[in-house]
Design an enzyme around this catalytic site. Structure first.
Site, PDB file in Angstrom:
ATOM      1  N   HIS A  75      23.488 -12.287  -5.068  1.00  0.00           N
ATOM      2  CA  HIS A  75      22.583 -13.035  -4.488  1.00  0.00           C
ATOM      3  C   HIS A  75      23.204 -13.491  -2.748  1.00  0.00           C
ATOM      4  O   HIS A  75      23.963 -14.317  -2.954  1.00  0.00           O
ATOM      5  CB  HIS A  75      21.552 -13.983  -4.752  1.00  0.00           C
ATOM      6  N   TYR A 387      25.558 -24.530  -0.946  1.00  0.00           N
ATOM      7  CA  TYR A 387      24.941 -23.847  -1.770  1.00  0.00           C
ATOM      8  C   TYR A 387      25.925 -22.887  -2.340  1.00  0.00           C
ATOM      9  O   TYR A 387      25.922 -22.524  -3.679  1.00  0.00           O
ATOM     10  CB  TYR A 387      23.589 -23.109  -1.389  1.00  0.00           C
TER      11      TYR A 387
HETATM   12  C1  PHB Z   1      17.688 -21.643 -12.850  1.00  0.00           C
HETATM   13  O1  PHB Z   1      17.626 -20.288 -12.438  1.00  0.00           O
HETATM   14  O2  PHB Z   1      17.478 -21.969 -13.655  1.00  0.00           O
HETATM   15  C2  PHB Z   1      18.040 -22.249 -11.391  1.00  0.00           C
HETATM   16  C3  PHB Z   1      18.167 -21.789 -10.127  1.00  0.00           C
HETATM   17  C4  PHB Z   1      18.348 -22.623  -9.130  1.00  0.00           C
HETATM   18  C5  PHB Z   1      18.473 -23.778  -9.207  1.00  0.00           C
HETATM   19  C6  PHB Z   1      18.003 -24.688 -10.376  1.00  0.00           C
HETATM   20  C7  PHB Z   1      18.007 -23.857 -11.483  1.00  0.00           C
HETATM   21  O3  PHB Z   1      18.724 -24.701  -8.273  1.00  0.00           O
END
Ligand code: PHB
Ligand code: FAS
Length: 401
Positions: A75, A387
């Site tokens: 992604h 991130y």
């Molecule tokens: C998940 O896909 O479980 C997920 C993705 C992003 C997040 C938290 C959980 O910030």
């Protein structure tokens, strides 16, 4: 009673313990994993979904990236939905091409367990009454399994036993300091075999509360809703869940949302938690045993990976170069990265969730902060670089190899 001898005793067979075991095995270092739950229970747990590039690189170094490379979804961006409008954060464009990979923690765990089985490595599952001793001198572990008492003499203990484990709890109170912030809400999570509402994750800030649209594959979706801590899973039928999720989405996403029966539904509490230091003589804490983040920043699993990167390097350096430099730097190195991830996770949680009792002024400031971040290249860059994952601190040992 049976007495065993090994170099490193690992408590806990979650991602941290399994990944450490795999990296030590690749370096020819003897170790044993001791886990309180069954192998089936561990491999069925549903948790995180996002891997930072540095975590993917570490899994590749551990030799367990085959499935990840085949089924992981790269992604390059995420969306933030606020005021009915979606704003794309171009993660790759803002971080010189970095990305994240959507690949469930459940799959990471299964890949590590399979590699362990193929290498015929020693794990004790369903171990009862696990205790750790002598980590300021001659460390050893004791546990019961199938009515038999075991003692494991070792050089080092890796406490990878999660937030509720016994390793942190075994440290004398005057040697440890913890920092905690408990959030006044939880995340109700649903897993369903339906196609995701969008190609990328959508983080939703709405007047009704936070929501997250995530996924595990092109045919399996993961959704979350912010709910009060007083809510119970049984209060939420599938119909009620999908209705509330729609109420928090924009028109286009409401139209694209495919609903279906939940195959997993649970409520997780949110907290920020850090233990200092993370090393106590011959005992090292790693992963959730040492720290917890609210999942808003997708950091929990990735912090466990960075701890293990530092710990495996330090132990390999000790056994191959007879150097204690990495071991002595372990705690400080981990905590530098841990606290930055704690800050980012706290910031994303604060920005995107509704807090009961926040004043109109607080709300205005929060809206202005989000509007600034979304409208500024600098603001978006700070979100993106956190991130995708901040870099590991290069270990002197690593630099040498
Ligand atoms: C998940 O896909 O479980 C997920 C993705 C992003 C997040 C938290 C959980 O910030
Ligand atoms: P883990 O808790 O995974 O593993 C610890 C292991 O130690 C467990 O198998 C446990 O059974 C074992 N153990 C405990 N006590 C023991 C004892 N006394 N003796 C022997 N073994 C013992 N992170 C994200 O990034 N995104 C998310 O969406 C997300 N969702 C989460 C949802 C929930 C409900 C929870 C609890 C966590 C979530 N996390 C999420 C964080 C999670 O992914 C952790 O960061 C990750 O599991 C950390 O891995 P470990 O440190 O190995 O700890």
């Amino acid at each position: 009673m049976e007495i065993l001898q090994t170099q490193v005793a690992i408590i806990g067979s979650g991602p941290a313990g399994l990944l450490l075991g795999q990296l030590l095995y690749k370096a020819g270092i003897e170790h044993i994993i001791i886990e309180q739950r069954s192998a089936d229970y561990v491999s069925a747990r549903i948790r995180a979904g996002i891997l930072e590039q540095v975590s993917v690189d570490l899994l590749e170094k551990a030799g367990v990236d085959k499935q990840l490379k085949e089924f992981g979804l790269p992604h390059t961006g995420i969306e933030i939905l606020t005021g009915g409008e979606k704003h794309r954060i171009d993660l790759s464009g803002l971080t010189q091409g970095k990305q994240v990979t959507v690949y469930g923690q459940t799959e990471v765990t299964k890949d590590l367990m399979q590699a362990r089985e193929e290498a015929n490595l020693t794990s004790f599952y369903e171990a009862d009454d696990v205790k750790v001793y002598g980590f300021y001198g001659k460390p050893y572990i004791s546990f019961n399994k199938d009515g038999k008492f075991y003692q494991v003499n070792c050089d080092f203990i890796a406490g990878c036993d999660g937030y509720h484990g016994i390793c942190r709890a075994s440290v004398p109170e005057d040697k440890i300091k913890t920092f905690e912030k408990v959030y006044p809400f939880g995340w109700l999570g649903v897993l369903a075999d339906v196609p995701p509402v969008s190609d990328e994750l959508i983080y939703v800030q709405s007047e009704r509360g936070f929501a997250l649209c995530s996924m595990r594959s092109e045919i399996r979706s993961r959704y979350y809703l912010q709910v009060p801590l007083t809510d119970k899973v049984e209060d939420w039928s599938d119909e009620r869940f999908w209705e509330e999720l729609k109420n928090r989405l924009d028109k286009e996403s409401q139209e694209n949302l495919v609903t279906g029966p939940s195959i997993e539904k649970s409520i997780a509490p949110l907290r920020s938690f850090v233990t200092e230091p993370m090393r106590f003589g011959k005992l090292f804490l790693a992963g959730d045993a040492a720290h917890i983040v609210p999942p808003t920043g997708a950091k929990g699993l990735n912090l466990a990976a960075s701890d293990i990167a530092y710990l495996s390097d330090a132990l390999i350096e000790f056994y191959t170069q007879n150097s204690e430099e990495g071991i002595n730097q372990y705690s400080e190195k981990c905590l530098k990265r841990v606290w930055k991830a704690e800050r980012f996770s706290w910031w994303m949680t604060h920005l995107l969730h509704r807090f009961e009792g926040e004043s109109e002024f607080d709300l205005k400031i929060k809206q202005a902060e989000l509007a600034y971040v979304l409208g500024s290249h600098a603001g978006q860059t700070t979100l993106a670089e956190n991130y995708v994952g901040l870099p590991y601190e290069i270990n002197n040992f690593q630099a040498a190899s």
